[in-house]
Design a protein around this motif. Structure first.
Motif, PDB file in Angstrom:
ATOM      1  N   LEU B  49      23.130   6.600  37.404  1.00  0.00           N
ATOM      2  CA  LEU B  49      24.294   7.547  37.137  1.00  0.00           C
ATOM      3  C   LEU B  49      24.897   7.479  35.598  1.00  0.00           C
ATOM      4  CD1 LEU B  49      26.725   9.166  38.389  1.00  0.00           C
ATOM      5  CD2 LEU B  49      27.835   7.084  38.444  1.00  0.00           C
ATOM      6  N   TYR B  50      25.022   6.384  35.051  1.00  0.00           N
ATOM      7  CA  TYR B  50      25.750   6.516  33.814  1.00  0.00           C
ATOM      8  C   TYR B  50      24.846   7.232  32.702  1.00  0.00           C
ATOM      9  CZ  TYR B  50      29.771   4.256  35.657  1.00  0.00           C
ATOM     10  OH  TYR B  50      30.844   3.759  36.383  1.00  0.00           O
ATOM     11  N   PRO B  51      23.642   6.889  32.656  1.00  0.00           N
ATOM     12  CA  PRO B  51      22.780   7.489  31.346  1.00  0.00           C
ATOM     13  C   PRO B  51      22.782   9.037  31.791  1.00  0.00           C
ATOM     14  CG  PRO B  51      21.518   5.594  32.301  1.00  0.00           C
ATOM     15  CD  PRO B  51      22.830   5.593  33.107  1.00  0.00           C
ATOM     16  N   ALA B  52      22.612   9.325  33.205  1.00  0.00           N
ATOM     17  CA  ALA B  52      22.719  10.862  33.483  1.00  0.00           C
ATOM     18  C   ALA B  52      24.060  11.622  32.997  1.00  0.00           C
ATOM     19  CB  ALA B  52      22.558  10.981  35.071  1.00  0.00           C
ATOM     20  N   LEU B  53      25.062  10.710  33.171  1.00  0.00           N
ATOM     21  CA  LEU B  53      26.781  11.258  32.794  1.00  0.00           C
ATOM     22  C   LEU B  53      26.517  11.429  31.388  1.00  0.00           C
ATOM     23  CD1 LEU B  53      28.974   9.267  35.231  1.00  0.00           C
ATOM     24  CD2 LEU B  53      28.575  11.712  35.166  1.00  0.00           C
ATOM     25  N   HIS B  54      26.065  10.436  30.681  1.00  0.00           N
ATOM     26  CA  HIS B  54      26.046  10.714  29.354  1.00  0.00           C
ATOM     27  C   HIS B  54      25.081  11.459  28.514  1.00  0.00           C
ATOM     28  CE1 HIS B  54      28.116   6.928  27.941  1.00  0.00           C
ATOM     29  NE2 HIS B  54      28.195   6.777  29.179  1.00  0.00           N
ATOM     30  N   ASP B  59      24.403  17.010  26.572  1.00  0.00           N
ATOM     31  CA  ASP B  59      24.075  18.382  26.601  1.00  0.00           C
ATOM     32  C   ASP B  59      25.221  19.627  26.947  1.00  0.00           C
ATOM     33  OD1 ASP B  59      21.619  17.416  26.434  1.00  0.00           O
ATOM     34  OD2 ASP B  59      21.438  17.447  28.749  1.00  0.00           O
ATOM     35  N   GLY B  60      26.525  18.953  26.895  1.00  0.00           N
ATOM     36  CA  GLY B  60      27.332  19.989  26.903  1.00  0.00           C
ATOM     37  C   GLY B  60      27.922  20.500  28.224  1.00  0.00           C
ATOM     38  N   LEU B  61      27.247  20.002  29.231  1.00  0.00           N
ATOM     39  CA  LEU B  61      27.659  20.457  30.609  1.00  0.00           C
ATOM     40  C   LEU B  61      28.713  19.549  31.284  1.00  0.00           C
ATOM     41  CD1 LEU B  61      23.833  20.641  31.773  1.00  0.00           C
ATOM     42  CD2 LEU B  61      25.338  22.048  30.948  1.00  0.00           C
ATOM     43  N   LEU B  62      28.985  18.308  30.642  1.00  0.00           N
ATOM     44  CA  LEU B  62      30.308  17.887  30.944  1.00  0.00           C
ATOM     45  C   LEU B  62      31.137  17.162  29.841  1.00  0.00           C
ATOM     46  CD1 LEU B  62      28.916  14.717  33.313  1.00  0.00           C
ATOM     47  CD2 LEU B  62      30.026  17.086  33.964  1.00  0.00           C
ATOM     48  N   LYS B  63      32.303  17.095  29.929  1.00  0.00           N
ATOM     49  CA  LYS B  63      33.195  16.455  28.799  1.00  0.00           C
ATOM     50  C   LYS B  63      33.890  15.354  29.527  1.00  0.00           C
ATOM     51  CE  LYS B  63      36.732  19.818  29.518  1.00  0.00           C
ATOM     52  NZ  LYS B  63      37.544  20.924  29.332  1.00  0.00           N
ATOM     53  N   SER B  64      34.395  14.452  28.587  1.00  0.00           N
ATOM     54  CA  SER B  64      34.862  13.082  29.196  1.00  0.00           C
ATOM     55  C   SER B  64      36.220  12.883  28.500  1.00  0.00           C
ATOM     56  CB  SER B  64      33.941  11.933  29.108  1.00  0.00           C
ATOM     57  OG  SER B  64      33.887  11.569  27.725  1.00  0.00           O
ATOM     58  N   GLU B  65      37.195  12.176  29.106  1.00  0.00           N
ATOM     59  CA  GLU B  65      38.316  11.569  28.555  1.00  0.00           C
ATOM     60  C   GLU B  65      38.734  10.276  29.244  1.00  0.00           C
ATOM     61  OE1 GLU B  65      41.748  14.142  29.107  1.00  0.00           O
ATOM     62  OE2 GLU B  65      40.910  14.945  31.115  1.00  0.00           O
ATOM     63  N   TRP B  66      39.312   9.343  28.181  1.00  0.00           N
ATOM     64  CA  TRP B  66      39.911   8.111  28.621  1.00  0.00           C
ATOM     65  C   TRP B  66      41.359   8.099  29.259  1.00  0.00           C
ATOM     66  CZ3 TRP B  66      36.811   3.586  29.321  1.00  0.00           C
ATOM     67  CH2 TRP B  66      35.575   3.682  28.942  1.00  0.00           C
ATOM     68  N   GLY B  71      44.388   0.157  37.381  1.00  0.00           N
ATOM     69  CA  GLY B  71      44.114  -1.418  37.014  1.00  0.00           C
ATOM     70  C   GLY B  71      44.462  -1.557  35.380  1.00  0.00           C
ATOM     71  N   LYS B  72      44.107  -2.663  35.008  1.00  0.00           N
ATOM     72  CA  LYS B  72      44.270  -3.178  33.549  1.00  0.00           C
ATOM     73  C   LYS B  72      43.649  -2.179  32.485  1.00  0.00           C
ATOM     74  CE  LYS B  72      43.463  -6.825  35.293  1.00  0.00           C
ATOM     75  NZ  LYS B  72      42.553  -8.330  35.512  1.00  0.00           N
ATOM     76  N   ARG B  73      42.365  -1.858  32.999  1.00  0.00           N
ATOM     77  CA  ARG B  73      41.439  -1.131  32.199  1.00  0.00           C
ATOM     78  C   ARG B  73      41.482   0.521  32.241  1.00  0.00           C
ATOM     79  NH1 ARG B  73      37.443  -3.752  29.600  1.00  0.00           N
ATOM     80  NH2 ARG B  73      37.898  -5.618  30.817  1.00  0.00           N
ATOM     81  N   LYS B  74      41.387   1.298  31.098  1.00  0.00           N
ATOM     82  CA  LYS B  74      41.257   2.732  31.116  1.00  0.00           C
ATOM     83  C   LYS B  74      40.161   3.229  31.742  1.00  0.00           C
ATOM     84  CE  LYS B  74      43.938   4.232  27.313  1.00  0.00           C
ATOM     85  NZ  LYS B  74      43.749   4.654  25.867  1.00  0.00           N
ATOM     86  N   ARG B  75      40.084   4.205  32.374  1.00  0.00           N
ATOM     87  CA  ARG B  75      38.848   4.832  33.123  1.00  0.00           C
ATOM     88  C   ARG B  75      38.456   6.210  32.222  1.00  0.00           C
ATOM     89  NH1 ARG B  75      41.569   4.222  38.987  1.00  0.00           N
ATOM     90  NH2 ARG B  75      40.337   2.039  39.469  1.00  0.00           N
ATOM     91  N   LYS B  76      37.092   6.281  32.335  1.00  0.00           N
ATOM     92  CA  LYS B  76      36.668   7.534  31.773  1.00  0.00           C
ATOM     93  C   LYS B  76      36.462   8.613  32.700  1.00  0.00           C
ATOM     94  CE  LYS B  76      32.999   8.565  28.161  1.00  0.00           C
ATOM     95  NZ  LYS B  76      31.703   8.238  27.654  1.00  0.00           N
ATOM     96  N   TYR B  77      37.061   9.761  32.551  1.00  0.00           N
ATOM     97  CA  TYR B  77      36.798  10.613  33.467  1.00  0.00           C
ATOM     98  C   TYR B  77      36.166  11.777  32.947  1.00  0.00           C
ATOM     99  CZ  TYR B  77      40.657   8.957  36.544  1.00  0.00           C
ATOM    100  OH  TYR B  77      41.355   8.043  37.419  1.00  0.00           O
ATOM    101  N   TYR B  78      34.926  12.311  33.811  1.00  0.00           N
ATOM    102  CA  TYR B  78      34.307  13.321  33.549  1.00  0.00           C
ATOM    103  C   TYR B  78      34.804  14.660  34.028  1.00  0.00           C
ATOM    104  CZ  TYR B  78      31.081   9.866  31.648  1.00  0.00           C
ATOM    105  OH  TYR B  78      30.551   8.690  30.912  1.00  0.00           O
ATOM    106  N   SER B  79      34.710  15.851  33.414  1.00  0.00           N
ATOM    107  CA  SER B  79      34.816  16.996  34.076  1.00  0.00           C
ATOM    108  C   SER B  79      33.851  18.057  33.674  1.00  0.00           C
ATOM    109  CB  SER B  79      36.301  17.366  33.779  1.00  0.00           C
ATOM    110  OG  SER B  79      36.488  17.605  32.318  1.00  0.00           O
ATOM    111  N   ILE B  80      33.580  19.024  34.684  1.00  0.00           N
ATOM    112  CA  ILE B  80      32.822  20.026  34.053  1.00  0.00           C
ATOM    113  C   ILE B  80      33.079  20.952  33.252  1.00  0.00           C
ATOM    114  CG2 ILE B  80      33.122  21.517  36.287  1.00  0.00           C
ATOM    115  CD1 ILE B  80      30.005  21.993  36.604  1.00  0.00           C
ATOM    116  N   THR B  81      32.003  21.489  32.300  1.00  0.00           N
ATOM    117  CA  THR B  81      32.430  22.541  31.435  1.00  0.00           C
ATOM    118  C   THR B  81      31.925  23.910  31.850  1.00  0.00           C
ATOM    119  OG1 THR B  81      30.448  22.259  30.327  1.00  0.00           O
ATOM    120  CG2 THR B  81      32.373  20.877  29.401  1.00  0.00           C
ATOM    121  N   SER B  82      32.424  24.999  31.291  1.00  0.00           N
ATOM    122  CA  SER B  82      31.983  26.208  31.527  1.00  0.00           C
ATOM    123  C   SER B  82      30.454  26.463  31.647  1.00  0.00           C
ATOM    124  CB  SER B  82      32.522  27.538  30.844  1.00  0.00           C
ATOM    125  OG  SER B  82      32.422  26.898  29.644  1.00  0.00           O
ATOM    126  N   LYS B  83      29.960  25.800  30.595  1.00  0.00           N
ATOM    127  CA  LYS B  83      28.528  25.727  30.408  1.00  0.00           C
ATOM    128  C   LYS B  83      27.672  24.901  31.780  1.00  0.00           C
ATOM    129  CE  LYS B  83      24.813  24.271  27.168  1.00  0.00           C
ATOM    130  NZ  LYS B  83      24.367  23.468  26.076  1.00  0.00           N
TER     131      LYS B  83
END
Lengths: 316, 108
Positions: B49-54, B59-66, B71-83
């Motif tokens: 999963l993670y290499p596929a997400l990265h 490739d610009g098909l997803l973007k991410s934000e922390w 919990g204590k830790r931040k999460r990295k959220y992925y969302s789809i781009t128009s591409k």
């Protein structure tokens, strides 16, 4: 169990810059934390961790996956450094032949030919290619201006200085971006540091104490200098740089890359690229100057390596 | 790697894009959603999963934000781009055509 997994993953990601390593590990640790708190994964924590571990898979496979995405361009980087570098001697012969007819064919043409390589490095987002050519060109520009001693006139000197300072700004920007990666920082700053050290040593040359250094070491250093280093175009600077840079770019093991960088430092020191300039202008310097210059880059590399290792150990 | 495993690996980007087409999610959430939608048929390891997400992000098909999670830790959220949406649309069509043709061929 999860700590062992993270530790194993950290070991497998060793050749990633520390900053990137932490980002990748943070994401995986957040995954583990989510799983440990999720009741779907099991009735108790033990059960959840067991299922989580089987879902995480092998840390080696995960690091292989990341490496295939982020570390797949090393050979192209290697070619973009080595091929133009190998062409240097041929270009130099060509310039020498052409200079008799066209006096503008000198080091300036060499710099202009190699400037696009910085652009290629930036376009490919290759830190190594960009850094190598930026530091090479900055040194070439300063070497050219110092040895020309005003020959190119004010306007051209200003233009070359603008180019040099633009390149230094770019270098500073890349170094800042990789500020947690000691390996890249040393690779980027070592040649420039030695240029500055060369200038400082040349300035203090007159006050050097000739009797303070052992004669045997002086003789050895000067022998290496005369037989291998030459004045800017000897075998040691050329092949030494070629071999050590190739190893640094191609090696995947972090420690091997540090060793390559150590030898790169040694080559810079023994070949005395940036002292040659002053030798030509003011004659041979006192042997202790050469000795300091030869040993300093290697000492710097070893020192930063040691510091970065002790920092990594405290992080674990 | 068996043919089925290869097929599963090849379909990972499509599945991930499809899951992220409606809302942004973090890695662990994507895994659970995939399991839920496929009724447990698709189980993915982190190594897949993670290499596929990265790769999709690169490739610009997803973007991410922390973002801060529960919990204590931040999460990295992925969302789809128009591409990413365009790619999902095209791959979806190709995939449907492949399945239809495959079924027709096998049943003929």
């Amino acid at each position: 169990m999860t700590q062992e997994y993270i530790q194993s993953l950290r070991n497998n990601l060793k050749d990633f810059p520390p900053e990137e390593q932490e980002i990748l590990l943070d994401e995986l640790m957040s995954h583990i934390e989510s799983g440990e708190d999720d009741p779907i994964m099991g009735k108790n924590k033990e059960e959840r961790i067991k299922k989580l571990m089987s879902e995480l898979g092998n840390p080696q496979d995960l690091s292989k996956g990341f490496k295939s995405i982020y570390r797949n361009n090393r050979f192209i980087d290697f070619l973009l450094i080595v091929i133009p570098y190998l062409l240097y001697p041929f270009l130099n012969v060509m310039y020498s032949n052409l200079m008799t007819t066209y006096n503008w064919v000198d080091v300036r043409l060499d710099i202009l030919i190699h400037l696009p390589l910085v652009v290629v490095g930036l376009w490919r987002k290759s830190t190594l290619v960009t850094l190598f050519w930026v530091s090479t060109l900055v040194i070439q520009i300063f070497a050219m201006l110092i040895s020309a001693q005003g020959y190119y006139g004010n306007l051209q000197t200003i233009i070359w200085l603008v180019i040099a300072f633009t390149l230094i700004t770019l270098l500073g920007n890349i170094v800042w971006h990789h500020r947690y990666d000691a390996l890249i920082i040393v690779f980027a700053l070592l040649p420039l540091t030695m240029l500055i050290v060369g200038i400082v040593l040349a300035i203090i040359n007159s006050s050097a104490d000739l009797s303070s250094m052992p004669q045997v070491i002086d003789k050895l250093i000067l022998d290496i200098y005369i037989n291998f280093a030459g004045f800017g175009s000897g075998y040691l600077p050329f092949y030494g740089t070629l071999i050590t840079i190739s190893l640094f770019v191609l090696a995947t093991n972090h420690n091997v890359r540090w060793i390559a960088l150590g030898f790169y430092g040694l080559v810079i020191g023994l070949s005395r690229h940036h002292l040659n300039l002053f030798d030509e202008i003011q004659g041979l310097m006192a042997p202790p100057i050469y000795l300091v210059y030869a040993i300093l880059p290697l000492v710097l590399v070893l020192l930063v390596w040691r510091l970065s290792q002790s920092k990594a150990q405290t992080q674990i | 790697m068996t043919q089925l495993q290869q097929l599963r690996k090849g379909s990972t980007p499509l599945l991930v894009l499809s899951i992220l087409s409606n809302e942004k999610m973090y890695g662990y959430q994507i895994m659970r959603e995939l399991e839920k939608r496929s009724e447990g048929y698709f189980t993915m390891t982190a190594a897949l999963l993670y290499p596929a997400l990265h790769q999709l992000e690169k490739d610009g098909l997803l973007k991410s934000e922390w973002q801060a999670g529960q919990g204590k830790r931040k999460r990295k959220y992925y969302s789809i781009t128009s591409k990413g949406r365009k790619s999902l649309e095209n791959t979806n069509k190709e995939w449907k055509m492949f399945i239809t043709t495959m079924q027709k061929t096998l049943e003929a």
